[in-house]
Write a protein that holds these residues in place. Structure first.
Motif, PDB file in Angstrom:
ATOM      1  N   MET A   1      -0.339   9.083   5.399  1.00 18.44           N
ATOM      2  CA  MET A   1       0.376   8.048   4.667  1.00 18.44           C
ATOM      3  C   MET A   1      -0.307   6.711   4.936  1.00 18.44           C
ATOM      4  N   PRO A   2      -0.867   6.083   3.913  1.00 21.19           N
ATOM      5  CA  PRO A   2      -1.483   4.768   4.111  1.00 21.19           C
ATOM      6  C   PRO A   2      -0.419   3.704   4.377  1.00 21.19           C
ATOM      7  N   ILE A   3      -0.712   2.868   5.352  1.00 24.35           N
ATOM      8  CA  ILE A   3       0.121   1.698   5.632  1.00 24.35           C
ATOM      9  C   ILE A   3      -0.796   0.484   5.547  1.00 24.35           C
ATOM     10  N   VAL A   4      -0.465  -0.433   4.648  1.00 33.35           N
ATOM     11  CA  VAL A   4      -1.292  -1.614   4.409  1.00 33.35           C
ATOM     12  C   VAL A   4      -0.503  -2.844   4.815  1.00 33.35           C
ATOM     13  N   ASN A   5      -1.086  -3.645   5.703  1.00 34.03           N
ATOM     14  CA  ASN A   5      -0.479  -4.909   6.113  1.00 34.03           C
ATOM     15  C   ASN A   5      -1.164  -6.042   5.361  1.00 34.03           C
ATOM     16  N   ILE A   6      -0.373  -6.905   4.744  1.00 33.50           N
ATOM     17  CA  ILE A   6      -0.892  -8.069   4.042  1.00 33.50           C
ATOM     18  C   ILE A   6      -0.265  -9.297   4.684  1.00 33.50           C
ATOM     19  N   LEU A   7      -1.117 -10.188   5.157  1.00 33.21           N
ATOM     20  CA  LEU A   7      -0.651 -11.425   5.777  1.00 33.21           C
ATOM     21  C   LEU A   7      -1.096 -12.597   4.921  1.00 33.21           C
TER      22      LEU A   7
ATOM     23  N   VAL B   1       1.828  -7.108  -6.081  1.00 30.08           N
ATOM     24  CA  VAL B   1       0.918  -6.758  -4.985  1.00 30.08           C
ATOM     25  C   VAL B   1       1.175  -5.317  -4.541  1.00 30.08           C
ATOM     26  N   TYR B   2       2.445  -4.945  -4.361  1.00 31.08           N
ATOM     27  CA  TYR B   2       2.778  -3.573  -3.942  1.00 31.08           C
ATOM     28  C   TYR B   2       2.203  -2.562  -4.921  1.00 31.08           C
ATOM     29  N   LYS B   3       2.401  -2.804  -6.206  1.00 32.93           N
ATOM     30  CA  LYS B   3       1.899  -1.892  -7.232  1.00 32.93           C
ATOM     31  C   LYS B   3       0.378  -1.858  -7.230  1.00 32.93           C
ATOM     32  N   GLY B   4      -0.236  -3.035  -7.140  1.00 34.56           N
ATOM     33  CA  GLY B   4      -1.690  -3.112  -7.154  1.00 34.56           C
ATOM     34  C   GLY B   4      -2.331  -2.374  -5.986  1.00 34.56           C
ATOM     35  N   VAL B   5      -1.748  -2.512  -4.806  1.00 30.83           N
ATOM     36  CA  VAL B   5      -2.284  -1.826  -3.624  1.00 30.83           C
ATOM     37  C   VAL B   5      -2.132  -0.317  -3.778  1.00 30.83           C
TER      38      VAL B   5
ATOM     39  N   GLY C   1      -7.568   8.514  -3.856  1.00 27.62           N
ATOM     40  CA  GLY C   1      -6.731   9.643  -4.246  1.00 27.62           C
ATOM     41  C   GLY C   1      -5.423   9.735  -3.485  1.00 27.62           C
ATOM     42  N   LYS C   2      -5.029   8.652  -2.830  1.00 23.66           N
ATOM     43  CA  LYS C   2      -3.771   8.643  -2.062  1.00 23.66           C
ATOM     44  C   LYS C   2      -2.596   8.537  -3.027  1.00 23.66           C
ATOM     45  N   PRO C   3      -1.608   9.425  -2.889  1.00 26.59           N
ATOM     46  CA  PRO C   3      -0.447   9.347  -3.777  1.00 26.59           C
ATOM     47  C   PRO C   3       0.266   8.004  -3.633  1.00 26.59           C
ATOM     48  N   ARG C   4       0.602   7.417  -4.750  1.00 25.63           N
ATOM     49  CA  ARG C   4       1.275   6.103  -4.732  1.00 25.63           C
ATOM     50  C   ARG C   4       2.557   6.137  -3.902  1.00 25.63           C
ATOM     51  N   GLU C   5       3.306   7.221  -4.020  1.00 28.40           N
ATOM     52  CA  GLU C   5       4.594   7.295  -3.320  1.00 28.40           C
ATOM     53  C   GLU C   5       4.433   7.396  -1.799  1.00 28.40           C
ATOM     54  N   ASP C   6       3.224   7.677  -1.322  1.00 29.21           N
ATOM     55  CA  ASP C   6       2.987   7.750   0.121  1.00 29.21           C
ATOM     56  C   ASP C   6       2.501   6.431   0.712  1.00 29.21           C
TER      57      ASP C   6
ATOM     58  N   VAL D   1       3.415  -0.704   1.962  1.00 26.95           N
ATOM     59  CA  VAL D   1       2.814  -2.035   2.058  1.00 26.95           C
ATOM     60  C   VAL D   1       3.784  -2.924   2.818  1.00 26.95           C
ATOM     61  N   ILE D   2       3.287  -3.567   3.838  1.00 29.73           N
ATOM     62  CA  ILE D   2       4.094  -4.501   4.625  1.00 29.73           C
ATOM     63  C   ILE D   2       3.559  -5.898   4.341  1.00 29.73           C
ATOM     64  N   PHE D   3       4.399  -6.738   3.804  1.00 23.48           N
ATOM     65  CA  PHE D   3       4.017  -8.082   3.373  1.00 23.48           C
ATOM     66  C   PHE D   3       4.551  -9.085   4.383  1.00 23.48           C
TER      67      PHE D   3
END
Length: 98
Positions: free
Chosen positions: A1-7, A28-32, A41-46, A49-51
Motif C-alpha cells: 500500500m503506497p503512503i505518500v506524505n505531502i508537506l 492532489v489526492y486524485k492526482g497522486v 500500476g498501484k491500485p488507486r484504492e490502496d 495520501v497524508i497532507f
C-alpha cells in the motif's frame, strides 16, 4: 500500500488564501493516486495520501528560517556562502556568551 506524505506551507495558492482548500486537496489526492496507478500500476484504492500544512515559521531551508531563505538573492550559487557566513556569525556570538 503506497503512503505518500505531502508537506506544504500554509500560504494558500491564490490571492487572499491562507491555506489549501478542500477542493485543492481533493485534486492532489486524485492526482497522486492516478500517477501511482499510471506509473507503477498501484491500485488507486490502496493509495493513502497524508497532507501536512505548516506555518512558514515552522520550516527552515539552508540552515535558515524559510522566510529568510526565500528573501535571499535568486542566484543559488550565493546561498552556501551566505549560509556559511551566518553560521560563522552565530558561532562568534556563541563564543562571546561563554
Amino acid at each position: 500500500m503506497p503512503i505518500v506524505n505531502i508537506l506544504v506551507t500554509r500560504e494558500g495558492t491564490s490571492p487572499g488564501a491562507h491555506r489549501t482548500t478542500a477542493e485543492q486537496k481533493a485534486a492532489v489526492y486524485k492526482g497522486v493516486a492516478d500517477l501511482l496507478f499510471e506509473v507503477m500500476g498501484k491500485p488507486r484504492e490502496d493509495t493513502t495520501v497524508i497532507f501536512h500544512e505548516h506555518e512558514i515559521e515552522d520550516l527552515g531551508q539552508g540552515g535558515l528560517p524559510l522566510a529568510e531563505f526565500r528573501s535571499l538573492p535568486d542566484n543559488c550559487a550565493t546561498v552556501p556562502s551566505i549560509v556559511a557566513d551566518r553560521r560563522l556569525d552565530r558561532r562568534a556570538d556563541l563564543g562571546k556568551r561563554r
